[in-house]
Design a protein around this motif. Sequence first.
Motif, PDB file in Angstrom:
ATOM      1  N   LEU A  70      -9.912  -9.457 -20.491  1.00  0.00           N
ATOM      2  CA  LEU A  70      -8.528  -8.977 -20.519  1.00  0.00           C
ATOM      3  C   LEU A  70      -8.264  -7.941 -19.430  1.00  0.00           C
ATOM      4  CD1 LEU A  70      -7.988  -8.712 -24.372  1.00  0.00           C
ATOM      5  CD2 LEU A  70      -7.030 -10.409 -22.818  1.00  0.00           C
ATOM      6  N   ILE A  71      -9.224  -7.059 -19.184  1.00  0.00           N
ATOM      7  CA  ILE A  71      -9.064  -6.069 -18.117  1.00  0.00           C
ATOM      8  C   ILE A  71      -8.986  -6.770 -16.762  1.00  0.00           C
ATOM      9  CG2 ILE A  71     -10.202  -4.177 -16.892  1.00  0.00           C
ATOM     10  CD1 ILE A  71     -11.360  -3.327 -19.631  1.00  0.00           C
ATOM     11  N   THR A  72      -9.830  -7.769 -16.541  1.00  0.00           N
ATOM     12  CA  THR A  72      -9.818  -8.503 -15.276  1.00  0.00           C
ATOM     13  C   THR A  72      -8.485  -9.214 -15.072  1.00  0.00           C
ATOM     14  OG1 THR A  72     -12.200  -8.838 -15.459  1.00  0.00           O
ATOM     15  CG2 THR A  72     -11.025 -10.248 -13.923  1.00  0.00           C
ATOM     16  N   ILE A  73      -7.998  -9.876 -16.100  1.00  0.00           N
ATOM     17  CA  ILE A  73      -6.708 -10.570 -15.987  1.00  0.00           C
ATOM     18  C   ILE A  73      -5.584  -9.576 -15.730  1.00  0.00           C
ATOM     19  CG2 ILE A  73      -4.999 -11.896 -17.307  1.00  0.00           C
ATOM     20  CD1 ILE A  73      -7.386 -13.325 -18.630  1.00  0.00           C
ATOM     21  N   PHE A  74      -5.585  -8.463 -16.460  1.00  0.00           N
ATOM     22  CA  PHE A  74      -4.546  -7.443 -16.262  1.00  0.00           C
ATOM     23  C   PHE A  74      -4.603  -6.874 -14.845  1.00  0.00           C
ATOM     24  CE2 PHE A  74      -3.044  -3.011 -16.604  1.00  0.00           C
ATOM     25  CZ  PHE A  74      -1.751  -3.272 -17.012  1.00  0.00           C
ATOM     26  N   LEU A  75      -5.802  -6.614 -14.351  1.00  0.00           N
ATOM     27  CA  LEU A  75      -5.960  -6.080 -12.997  1.00  0.00           C
ATOM     28  C   LEU A  75      -5.459  -7.067 -11.951  1.00  0.00           C
ATOM     29  CD1 LEU A  75      -7.247  -3.808 -11.219  1.00  0.00           C
ATOM     30  CD2 LEU A  75      -9.297  -5.218 -11.199  1.00  0.00           C
ATOM     31  N   LEU A  76      -5.815  -8.329 -12.094  1.00  0.00           N
ATOM     32  CA  LEU A  76      -5.400  -9.329 -11.111  1.00  0.00           C
ATOM     33  C   LEU A  76      -3.904  -9.615 -11.182  1.00  0.00           C
ATOM     34  CD1 LEU A  76      -8.401 -11.810 -11.289  1.00  0.00           C
ATOM     35  CD2 LEU A  76      -7.908 -10.112  -9.525  1.00  0.00           C
ATOM     36  N   LEU A  77      -3.263  -9.340 -12.300  1.00  0.00           N
ATOM     37  CA  LEU A  77      -1.817  -9.521 -12.405  1.00  0.00           C
ATOM     38  C   LEU A  77      -1.034  -8.309 -11.904  1.00  0.00           C
ATOM     39  CD1 LEU A  77      -1.414 -11.268 -15.873  1.00  0.00           C
ATOM     40  CD2 LEU A  77      -1.061 -12.267 -13.624  1.00  0.00           C
ATOM     41  N   THR A  78      -1.541  -7.117 -12.144  1.00  0.00           N
ATOM     42  CA  THR A  78      -0.755  -5.924 -11.823  1.00  0.00           C
ATOM     43  C   THR A  78      -0.951  -5.403 -10.402  1.00  0.00           C
ATOM     44  OG1 THR A  78      -2.469  -4.511 -12.764  1.00  0.00           O
ATOM     45  CG2 THR A  78      -0.641  -5.153 -14.201  1.00  0.00           C
ATOM     46  N   ALA A  79      -2.107  -5.616  -9.803  1.00  0.00           N
ATOM     47  CA  ALA A  79      -2.346  -5.083  -8.452  1.00  0.00           C
ATOM     48  C   ALA A  79      -1.381  -5.662  -7.417  1.00  0.00           C
ATOM     49  CB  ALA A  79      -3.798  -5.306  -8.040  1.00  0.00           C
ATOM     50  N   PRO A  80      -1.143  -6.970  -7.361  1.00  0.00           N
ATOM     51  CA  PRO A  80      -0.178  -7.472  -6.373  1.00  0.00           C
ATOM     52  C   PRO A  80       1.249  -7.030  -6.648  1.00  0.00           C
ATOM     53  CG  PRO A  80      -1.492  -9.286  -7.259  1.00  0.00           C
ATOM     54  CD  PRO A  80      -1.825  -8.064  -8.049  1.00  0.00           C
ATOM     55  N   ILE A  81       1.613  -6.899  -7.922  1.00  0.00           N
ATOM     56  CA  ILE A  81       2.975  -6.488  -8.258  1.00  0.00           C
ATOM     57  C   ILE A  81       3.207  -5.035  -7.854  1.00  0.00           C
ATOM     58  CG2 ILE A  81       4.561  -6.071 -10.181  1.00  0.00           C
ATOM     59  CD1 ILE A  81       3.218  -8.510 -11.539  1.00  0.00           C
ATOM     60  N   ALA A 103       1.575  -3.393  -5.525  1.00  0.00           N
ATOM     61  CA  ALA A 103       1.578  -3.340  -4.053  1.00  0.00           C
ATOM     62  C   ALA A 103       2.915  -3.811  -3.499  1.00  0.00           C
ATOM     63  CB  ALA A 103       0.441  -4.188  -3.502  1.00  0.00           C
ATOM     64  N   ASN A 104       3.498  -4.827  -4.104  1.00  0.00           N
ATOM     65  CA  ASN A 104       4.798  -5.312  -3.656  1.00  0.00           C
ATOM     66  C   ASN A 104       5.870  -4.245  -3.855  1.00  0.00           C
ATOM     67  OD1 ASN A 104       6.847  -6.996  -2.791  1.00  0.00           O
ATOM     68  ND2 ASN A 104       7.002  -8.078  -4.722  1.00  0.00           N
ATOM     69  N   MET A 105       5.845  -3.556  -4.975  1.00  0.00           N
ATOM     70  CA  MET A 105       6.834  -2.506  -5.226  1.00  0.00           C
ATOM     71  C   MET A 105       6.668  -1.332  -4.249  1.00  0.00           C
ATOM     72  SD  MET A 105       8.918  -3.379  -7.515  1.00  0.00           S
ATOM     73  CE  MET A 105       8.847  -5.114  -7.220  1.00  0.00           C
ATOM     74  N   ILE A 106       5.426  -0.956  -3.967  1.00  0.00           N
ATOM     75  CA  ILE A 106       5.183   0.121  -3.014  1.00  0.00           C
ATOM     76  C   ILE A 106       5.655  -0.288  -1.624  1.00  0.00           C
ATOM     77  CG2 ILE A 106       3.369   1.453  -1.842  1.00  0.00           C
ATOM     78  CD1 ILE A 106       1.837   1.376  -4.529  1.00  0.00           C
ATOM     79  N   ALA A 107       5.372  -1.537  -1.229  1.00  0.00           N
ATOM     80  CA  ALA A 107       5.805  -2.023   0.087  1.00  0.00           C
ATOM     81  C   ALA A 107       7.325  -2.063   0.183  1.00  0.00           C
ATOM     82  CB  ALA A 107       5.216  -3.405   0.357  1.00  0.00           C
ATOM     83  N   LYS A 108       7.997  -2.499  -0.876  1.00  0.00           N
ATOM     84  CA  LYS A 108       9.462  -2.528  -0.855  1.00  0.00           C
ATOM     85  C   LYS A 108      10.043  -1.115  -0.755  1.00  0.00           C
ATOM     86  CE  LYS A 108      10.893  -6.788  -2.856  1.00  0.00           C
ATOM     87  NZ  LYS A 108      12.161  -7.261  -3.328  1.00  0.00           N
ATOM     88  N   ALA A 109       9.461  -0.171  -1.480  1.00  0.00           N
ATOM     89  CA  ALA A 109       9.940   1.210  -1.392  1.00  0.00           C
ATOM     90  C   ALA A 109       9.726   1.756   0.018  1.00  0.00           C
ATOM     91  CB  ALA A 109       9.224   2.079  -2.412  1.00  0.00           C
ATOM     92  N   ALA A 137      -8.567   5.499   2.980  1.00  0.00           N
ATOM     93  CA  ALA A 137      -8.635   6.809   3.623  1.00  0.00           C
ATOM     94  C   ALA A 137      -8.442   6.753   5.130  1.00  0.00           C
ATOM     95  CB  ALA A 137      -9.987   7.456   3.312  1.00  0.00           C
ATOM     96  N   ARG A 138      -8.831   5.666   5.786  1.00  0.00           N
ATOM     97  CA  ARG A 138      -8.880   5.650   7.245  1.00  0.00           C
ATOM     98  C   ARG A 138      -7.775   4.861   7.940  1.00  0.00           C
ATOM     99  NH1 ARG A 138     -11.352   9.181   9.900  1.00  0.00           N
ATOM    100  NH2 ARG A 138     -11.670   7.697  11.548  1.00  0.00           N
ATOM    101  N   LEU A 139      -7.108   3.936   7.279  1.00  0.00           N
ATOM    102  CA  LEU A 139      -6.098   3.132   7.968  1.00  0.00           C
ATOM    103  C   LEU A 139      -4.865   3.977   8.258  1.00  0.00           C
ATOM    104  CD1 LEU A 139      -6.601  -0.220   6.091  1.00  0.00           C
ATOM    105  CD2 LEU A 139      -7.183   0.277   8.450  1.00  0.00           C
ATOM    106  N   PRO A 140      -4.135   3.665   9.346  1.00  0.00           N
ATOM    107  CA  PRO A 140      -3.115   4.595   9.849  1.00  0.00           C
ATOM    108  C   PRO A 140      -1.796   4.649   9.086  1.00  0.00           C
ATOM    109  CG  PRO A 140      -3.226   2.671  11.252  1.00  0.00           C
ATOM    110  CD  PRO A 140      -4.322   2.531  10.251  1.00  0.00           C
ATOM    111  N   SER A 141      -1.318   3.546   8.547  1.00  0.00           N
ATOM    112  CA  SER A 141       0.015   3.578   7.945  1.00  0.00           C
ATOM    113  C   SER A 141      -0.034   3.089   6.509  1.00  0.00           C
ATOM    114  CB  SER A 141       0.979   2.698   8.750  1.00  0.00           C
ATOM    115  OG  SER A 141       0.653   1.339   8.564  1.00  0.00           O
ATOM    116  N   LEU A 142       1.047   3.316   5.802  1.00  0.00           N
ATOM    117  CA  LEU A 142       1.093   2.936   4.405  1.00  0.00           C
ATOM    118  C   LEU A 142       0.937   1.434   4.221  1.00  0.00           C
ATOM    119  CD1 LEU A 142       2.771   4.372   1.549  1.00  0.00           C
ATOM    120  CD2 LEU A 142       3.526   2.064   2.000  1.00  0.00           C
ATOM    121  N   MET A 143       1.554   0.641   5.061  1.00  0.00           N
ATOM    122  CA  MET A 143       1.474  -0.809   4.900  1.00  0.00           C
ATOM    123  C   MET A 143       0.056  -1.326   5.122  1.00  0.00           C
ATOM    124  SD  MET A 143       4.364  -1.728   3.882  1.00  0.00           S
ATOM    125  CE  MET A 143       5.144  -3.248   4.267  1.00  0.00           C
TER     126      MET A 143
END
Length: 140
Positions: free
Chosen positions: A72-83, A85-91, A28-34
């Motif tokens: 399984l939820i923990t593994i899925f979360l740790l696998l999908t969150a960086p991916i 974030a990478n897609m959002i950063a590339k966009a 909520a408080r940081l200035p930019s998307l990155m």
Amino acid sequence: MSLAAEILVAALLVLGGAFILIGSWGLARLPSLMTRLHGPTKATTLGVGACLIASMVYFPTFTQTWSAHELLITIFLLLTAPISANMIAKAHLHRQGHGIDPNPADGIVEGLPAPPGGGDWATFQGGPDEPAAPSPTRRD
């Protein structure tokens, strides 16, 4: 054993809640998307992971049942969150490179710097059969 498990579960829940609160506040408080990407992908992931680990400790200790759902939820979360974030950063980099970012608050208003080696950023390259995109220019 029960008291130690209760203390561990309580500590993990408090730690997880603190990470989730800090990650949400950063979003909520940081200035930019990155910079805002760090809140949900780093701190909140750790917070949800700590809560899931607390659940993995609680149920086998107190109810004598084990389920792989939390793992399984923990593994899925740790696998999908960086991916994601990478897609959002590339966009975001793609939008800034083409000058269509409505809120360029991260100091790259004039365009992206040239990458080392004289190539092109991977975000702006086409497929293997397409030539590299021309140097991005800012549209006003």
